[in-house]
Design a protein around this motif. Structure first.
Motif, PDB file in Angstrom:
ATOM      1  N   LYS A 181       0.834  -1.208   0.000  1.00  0.00           N
ATOM      2  CA  LYS A 181       0.000   0.000   0.000  1.00  0.00           C
ATOM      3  C   LYS A 181       0.865   1.253   0.000  1.00  0.00           C
ATOM      4  N   LYS A 209       0.780   5.682   0.295  1.00  0.00           N
ATOM      5  CA  LYS A 209      -0.001   6.855   0.667  1.00  0.00           C
ATOM      6  C   LYS A 209      -0.045   7.818  -0.515  1.00  0.00           C
ATOM      7  N   ASP A 228      -1.323  11.670  -1.786  1.00  0.00           N
ATOM      8  CA  ASP A 228      -1.916  12.946  -1.403  1.00  0.00           C
ATOM      9  C   ASP A 228      -2.234  13.796  -2.628  1.00  0.00           C
ATOM     10  N   ARG A 246      -8.762   6.900  -4.689  1.00  0.00           N
ATOM     11  CA  ARG A 246      -9.057   6.098  -3.494  1.00  0.00           C
ATOM     12  C   ARG A 246      -9.716   4.770  -3.871  1.00  0.00           C
ATOM     13  N   THR A 255      -7.084   2.362  -5.425  1.00  0.00           N
ATOM     14  CA  THR A 255      -6.222   1.539  -4.571  1.00  0.00           C
ATOM     15  C   THR A 255      -6.993   0.342  -4.012  1.00  0.00           C
ATOM     16  N   LYS A 256      -8.285   0.512  -3.819  1.00  0.00           N
ATOM     17  CA  LYS A 256      -9.091  -0.611  -3.316  1.00  0.00           C
ATOM     18  C   LYS A 256      -9.191  -1.727  -4.370  1.00  0.00           C
TER      19      LYS A 256
END
Lengths: 504, 161
Positions: A230, A232, A234, A376, A379-380
């Motif tokens: 995973k 991060k 931004d 978002r 990434t799932k």
């Protein structure tokens, strides 16, 4: 001119078509991004589902998937260090280090903008040059098409595979598969073994789905247990100063991408690597050494591989010669819809050509929108385990193959190709040339025979044709150079020559 | 599988040999179409294609035979190339496509998906059952309703699924 604009606007004015392009682009991004799914796989399966549709609708969806898929590979390259597609290998080299430094969002933003930029350059080249090349291609004779076919298959085979021999073998196997069934010129059966199932030939969509779907799923079984990493994310909208800074680099990379994409047999993967190499050599003072996360090394391959999409459409639509595996599949789609890609496509069905240009442009705009949003959710979805993906690919492959003619025999063919394809991939054979050969084989066969008949069955005359006409001569020289440079023939010839010189 | 060194992969020699035998058979069959009776007969191009396969197959065979054999401690063919996982999954797929004409798309796919999920993921069977139902529902809706694909009906349960 006004007519052309009207054709261009077809995809832009029909809400349903806009929706299809958007859906295609959106799913394309995810298909390209999810490791284990590829654009070629998706396009082959899609073709079987959409062949009953109106041709515009099918093309709108496929254009979107193609564009989205080529781009989507970059996201997993940056986030997971797994290039979702071969064309994103160079992206992974620079993008993953950037992500590790916490700049994943910015890297994705920059690649999106540059991919879209490259995409536009490619489309512009397609719109400007395809009509010119198409006119030029009207002068091509049967023998030239034969040569183009051979060059295309060999290029795909040699540039991406382990060895020239394996590429040639795979290409010839494809041609052989394409020969099965009734000979279109004499209606004589070839390799039919008295079976009525084989009279109609082996459906090439079954071969495509087998080689790109099931075979790939079996390869993926090896990496079932690799966990996802995973990252991060931004800020995703890139800085304007960055875009301005890399503008010229992106333009040059797009130029490389378009040209490489337009060469028969070479597509986005090679374009990306060449553009990366070019950026490496031309960037005098990179902010960091290449390989450790430079933005230049990220911009160049991404602009190039999306530019190659437009480029790859040029030989496909004007000559009927697919540029790479994906365009080979798309050419199959055009055939299914009763269209004949080639120099006459622009003369007979100009609306179709301009529709494709319009749909590609629209897809590129959607790419910008989807590329800069929805991270978002992304990434799932990418974390979807392969244990779920692999059975799904198999079910879709089976249904897709069945859908072509509602014939279970096709599904058995597909499965056979899938298992053989798995072993071929495992032992370093490329499956791309097989598909290219299957599609181009019948075309090469009939062109060979036409050229031979024109030479009144005289082999000397037939061979003379290859060097007596400027277009044929250029193609023949290109083929000879390829054969000499890719096989051990040239070093052997040279050593024999030097030995002779030494002894005299 | 990920072997990129110069060594031979397990089973590679055998595979290349099979491909070569296939090529020779194909050439023989291509010759049987029209022999050498003319230069534009239907058999010429198939002979050219299979001829290229025979020649390139021979080159590949020589190259592979020259490579160092897999080390004694290297994973065997069944541990590295055709693993148990592959054999079982291919078995599932073969069963799936064989029963599809009689059981129909919905039931055969449900069986296949459930077995494959359970075998590959090894999680709670109830969870896998739910996953099967959801994925199958999505596939059915998308392909039957959106793409309007004719899905195999199955002769045994004609009319029900």
């Amino acid at each position: 001119m006004l007519e052309t604009l009207g054709f261009l606007a077809i995809a832009w004015t029909d809400p349903w078509l806009i929706f299809l392009v958007a859906t295609g682009t959106f799913t394309g991004i995810y298909i390209g991004a999810i490791p284990g799914l590829s654009v070629t796989m998706a396009t082959s399966i899609l073709i079987s589902f959409t062949f009953k549709w109106d041709v515009n609708e099918a093309l709108a969806l496929i254009c979107g998937v193609f564009f989205g898929g080529v781009y989507g590979g970059s996201r997993t390259a940056i986030l997971l260090n797994i290039p979702g597609a071969p064309s994103a290998i160079a992206t992974a080299i620079e993008g993953y280090p950037l992500a590790k430094r916490g700049e994943a969002g910015e890297a994705i933003g920059l690649t999106t903008v540059m991919s879209v930029f490259g995409g536009f350059v490619g489309i512009l080249a397609l719109a400007l040059f395809a009509p010119v090349i198409s006119e030029f291609a009207l002068m091509f004779q049967s023998r030239d098409y034969l040569l183009l076919g051979v060059i295309g298959i060999l290029l795909v085979g040699t540039l991406s595979g382990e060895s020239f021999a394996k590429g040639a073998f795979a290409g010839a196997l494809g041609v052989l598969i394409g020969m099965v069934g009734l000979d279109p010129m004499t209606a004589e059966g070839r390799f039919t073994f008295g079976s009525i199932h084989l009279l109609g030939g082996i459906p090439y969509v079954a071969a495509m789905i087998g080689f790109f779907g099931v075979a790939e799923a079996l390869v993926q079984l090896h990496t079932l247990d690799t966990p996802a990493i995973k990252q991060k994310i931004d800020r995703i909208i890139p800085k304007f100063s960055d875009v301005k800074k890399y503008f010229w680099l992106a333009l040059r990379a797009s130029g490389i991408g378009t040209i490489i994409g337009a060469l028969p047999g070479t597509g986005g993967d090679i374009a990306a690597l060449l553009a990366y190499d070019d950026a490496k050599r031309s960037t005098k003072n990179p902010e960091r050494p290449f390989g450790t996360g430079t933005r230049e090394g990220l911009v160049a391959p991404e602009a190039a591989n999306n530019a190659a999409v437009g480029g790859a459409h040029i030989p496909m639509l004007t000559l009927g010669i697919p540029g790479d595996a994906v365009t080979a599949v798309i050419i199959g789609a055009l055939f299914i819809h009763g269209l004949k890609p080639g120099p006459l496509l622009l003369v007979d069905t100009p609306h179709l050509f301009w529709f494709i240009v319009g749909a590609l442009t629209l897809a590129n705009i959607f790419l910008l929108i989807f590329g800069l949003t929805g991270i978002r959710l992304f990434t799932k979805i990418v974390e979807c385990p392969k244990a779920v993906l692999i059975p799904l690919i198999i079910v879709l492959s089976a249904v897709g193959t069945y859908a072509i003619q509602n014939n279970p025999v096709d599904v058995y063919w597909m499965l056979l190709f899938g298992v053989v394809g798995y072993f071929m991939k495992t032992y370093g054979f490329q499956v791309g040339p097989v598909i290219l050969g299957t599609i181009l084989g019948p075309m090469m066969d009939s062109n060979y025979r036409r050229a031979m008949i024109r030479a009144r069955q005289d082999t000397g005359d037939f061979l003379w044709q290859f060097v007596s006409n400027p277009i044929s001569l250029i193609l023949t020289v290109a083929l000879v150079i390829m054969l000499l440079s890719q096989t051990p023939l040239w070093p052997k010839l040279r050593s024999v020559l030097t030995m002779r010189k030494d002894s005299s | 599988m990920t072997n990129t060194s110069a060594g031979r992969r397990p089973g590679e020699l055998f595979f290349v040999l099979v491909m070569l035998v296939f090529s020779v058979g194909a050439f023989w069959q291509a010759y049987a179409i029209s022999g050498f009776s003319g230069k534009t007969t239907p058999g010429v191009f198939p002979m050219l294609a299979s001829g290229v396969m025979v020649i390139s197959g021979l080159v590949i065979l020589v190259n592979v035979a020259r490579m160092p054999a897999p080390a004694a401690d290297a994973p065997s063919f069944f541990a590295d190339i055709l693993t148990l996982r592959h054999i079982v999954l291919i078995g599932f797929v073969v069963g799936y496509v064989l029963v599809m004409p009689s059981l129909g798309f919905v039931i055969s796919s449900a069986l296949f998906l459930y077995c494959a999920f359970q075998f590959l993921w090894r999680k709670n069977p109830v969870l896998m059952l739910g996953l099967t139902a959801v994925t199958l529902a999505i596939i059915y809706l998308v392909f039957r309703e959106v793409f309007q694909v004719v899905l195999p009906q199955g002769t045994l349960l004609q009319g029900y699924f």
